[in-house]
Design a protein around this motif. Structure first.
Motif, PDB file in Angstrom:
ATOM      1  N   GLU A  40       0.725  -1.090   0.139  1.00  0.00           N
ATOM      2  CA  GLU A  40       0.009   0.100  -0.059  1.00  0.00           C
ATOM      3  C   GLU A  40       0.888   1.326   0.003  1.00  0.00           C
ATOM      4  O   GLU A  40       1.934   1.156   0.669  1.00  0.00           O
ATOM      5  CB  GLU A  40      -0.911   0.063   1.317  1.00  0.00           C
ATOM      6  CG  GLU A  40      -0.538  -0.519   2.477  1.00  0.00           C
ATOM      7  CD  GLU A  40      -0.364  -2.047   2.608  1.00  0.00           C
ATOM      8  OE1 GLU A  40      -1.850  -2.500   2.265  1.00  0.00           O
ATOM      9  OE2 GLU A  40       0.150  -2.840   3.093  1.00  0.00           O
ATOM     10  N   TYR A  41       0.453   2.143  -1.009  1.00  0.00           N
ATOM     11  CA  TYR A  41       1.279   3.256  -0.915  1.00  0.00           C
ATOM     12  C   TYR A  41       0.512   4.394  -1.661  1.00  0.00           C
ATOM     13  O   TYR A  41      -0.490   4.193  -2.258  1.00  0.00           O
ATOM     14  CB  TYR A  41       2.757   3.132  -1.592  1.00  0.00           C
ATOM     15  CG  TYR A  41       2.443   2.523  -3.204  1.00  0.00           C
ATOM     16  CD1 TYR A  41       2.660   3.587  -4.187  1.00  0.00           C
ATOM     17  CD2 TYR A  41       2.386   1.261  -3.310  1.00  0.00           C
ATOM     18  CE1 TYR A  41       2.414   2.757  -5.580  1.00  0.00           C
ATOM     19  CE2 TYR A  41       2.195   0.880  -4.778  1.00  0.00           C
ATOM     20  CZ  TYR A  41       2.361   1.464  -5.706  1.00  0.00           C
ATOM     21  OH  TYR A  41       2.205   1.177  -6.970  1.00  0.00           O
ATOM     22  N   TYR A  42       0.884   5.667  -1.907  1.00  0.00           N
ATOM     23  CA  TYR A  42       0.228   6.745  -2.556  1.00  0.00           C
ATOM     24  C   TYR A  42       0.728   6.943  -3.790  1.00  0.00           C
ATOM     25  O   TYR A  42       1.929   6.961  -4.261  1.00  0.00           O
ATOM     26  CB  TYR A  42       0.578   8.144  -1.731  1.00  0.00           C
ATOM     27  CG  TYR A  42      -0.521   8.390  -0.325  1.00  0.00           C
ATOM     28  CD1 TYR A  42      -1.805   8.441  -0.601  1.00  0.00           C
ATOM     29  CD2 TYR A  42      -0.138   7.968   0.755  1.00  0.00           C
ATOM     30  CE1 TYR A  42      -2.632   8.630   0.160  1.00  0.00           C
ATOM     31  CE2 TYR A  42      -0.858   8.261   1.666  1.00  0.00           C
ATOM     32  CZ  TYR A  42      -2.198   8.693   1.652  1.00  0.00           C
ATOM     33  OH  TYR A  42      -2.782   8.675   2.688  1.00  0.00           O
ATOM     34  N   GLU A  43      -0.148   7.109  -4.770  1.00  0.00           N
ATOM     35  CA  GLU A  43       0.057   7.352  -6.352  1.00  0.00           C
ATOM     36  C   GLU A  43      -0.844   8.687  -6.219  1.00  0.00           C
ATOM     37  O   GLU A  43      -1.908   8.734  -6.663  1.00  0.00           O
ATOM     38  CB  GLU A  43      -0.490   6.354  -6.993  1.00  0.00           C
ATOM     39  CG  GLU A  43       0.279   6.621  -8.451  1.00  0.00           C
ATOM     40  CD  GLU A  43       0.061   5.204  -9.165  1.00  0.00           C
ATOM     41  OE1 GLU A  43      -1.339   5.068  -9.856  1.00  0.00           O
ATOM     42  OE2 GLU A  43       0.897   4.464  -9.286  1.00  0.00           O
ATOM     43  N   GLY A  44      -0.080   9.705  -6.028  1.00  0.00           N
ATOM     44  CA  GLY A  44      -0.710  11.129  -6.103  1.00  0.00           C
ATOM     45  C   GLY A  44      -1.554  11.141  -4.710  1.00  0.00           C
ATOM     46  O   GLY A  44      -1.055  10.889  -3.537  1.00  0.00           O
TER      47      GLY A  44
END
Length: 278
Positions: A40-44
């Motif tokens: 899980e991570y941010y893309e924008g």
């Protein structure tokens, strides 16, 4: 020896009561910590990753919306256990006996090992080959006397403190060496602490986040390797998704989706995709 079997928080991911008003009443609410790539991570401003893809598949199976809440990893188990604001915990969560007392776990879907990250300019760390002749490893004994960064309440945190304190079920390889454990809200913050006032020597975190951070952290020359007790004994653990105790329908759906994906090797494909390897 117990082998039981994860930047700043983006304001865009903080869900207010108004945010939920637009969701279906029966939406599956998933508690996560979006600083554990590739899971899980941010893309924008959007949370993406392997666990996100898995839970979206579960939502499709049940005909329900899926909403992801980003928060501290350390509270996920307790939040899901209570079942008031979240139904599911998905954040590369390792199965441990203490966690099993609070939540119901799915079948395991990924086996990981602990890794250590250090700056290549640090001469105190050297790698050797594991017994398989191919895996680069660092022995736990090399962490003696070091200031070690971890993500709070992760298994890396448990292992480091267990080895420093000589807790039951651990080898105690760091007892009396002067090693110290320093915990942070996420692994990226721990890495930055290597270059700040804390001047950490290394960071201990799971394999895939370690690989991702080593390759994607800018302005630093980082290296990582698997943590072994000896040439043939890795520090292994298994990831699973957790649900509020008694939520059998949801747990059964998660297990069915995971079984299908494991049979089709989809988990490994998703890992490679989110690591940018395909």
């Amino acid at each position: 020896m117990k082998k039981f079997l994860g930047v700043l928080l983006s304001a865009a991911a903080l869900f207010s009561a108004a945010s939920f008003a637009g969701c279906a009443n029966d939406a599956i609410i998933v508690q996560t910590n979006a600083f554990f790539a590739p899971f899980e991570y941010y893309e924008g401003s959007e949370i993406v990753g392997v666990d996100v893809d898995i839970m979206n598949r579960v939502g499709e199976r049940l005909g329900r919306d899926v909403v992801f809440q980003d928060g501290d990893f350390s509270v996920i188990i307790d939040v899901v256990s209570q079942g008031r604001t979240a139904d599911v915990g998905a954040a590369g969560i390792t199965i441990t006996p203490s966690r099993q007392e609070k939540v119901d776990f799915s079948i395991p879907y990924y086996t990981s090992v602990q890794y250590v990250i250090w700056d290549t300019a640090n001469p105190d760390f050297t790698t050797q080959k594991a017994a398989d002749g191919t895996t680069d490893i660092v022995l736990w004994s090399q962490l003696g006397g070091k200031d070690i960064g971890v993500q709070l309440d992760t298994t890396g945190n448990l292992y480091v403190e267990g080895e420093i304190n000589g807790d039951e079920g651990y080898d105690g390889v760091l007892v009396g060496t002067g090693a110290e454990c320093h915990s942070y809200d996420n692994a990226q913050m721990a890495i930055e602490a290597m270059y700040g006032s804390d001047a950490l020597d290394c960071v201990v975190v799971d394999e895939l986040p370690a690989t991702f951070l080593t390759e994607n952290t800018k302005n630093h020359s980082l290296k990582c390797a698997a943590l072994y007790y000896d040439s043939s004994t890795a520090t292994q653990e298994q990831y699973a998704i957790c649900v509020t105790p008694g939520n059998t329908e949801l747990l059964d759906a998660i297990n069915a989706v995971l079984t299908e994906m494991l049979e089709n090797n989809e988990i490994e494909k998703l890992v490679s995709q989110h690591l940018g390897l395909e």
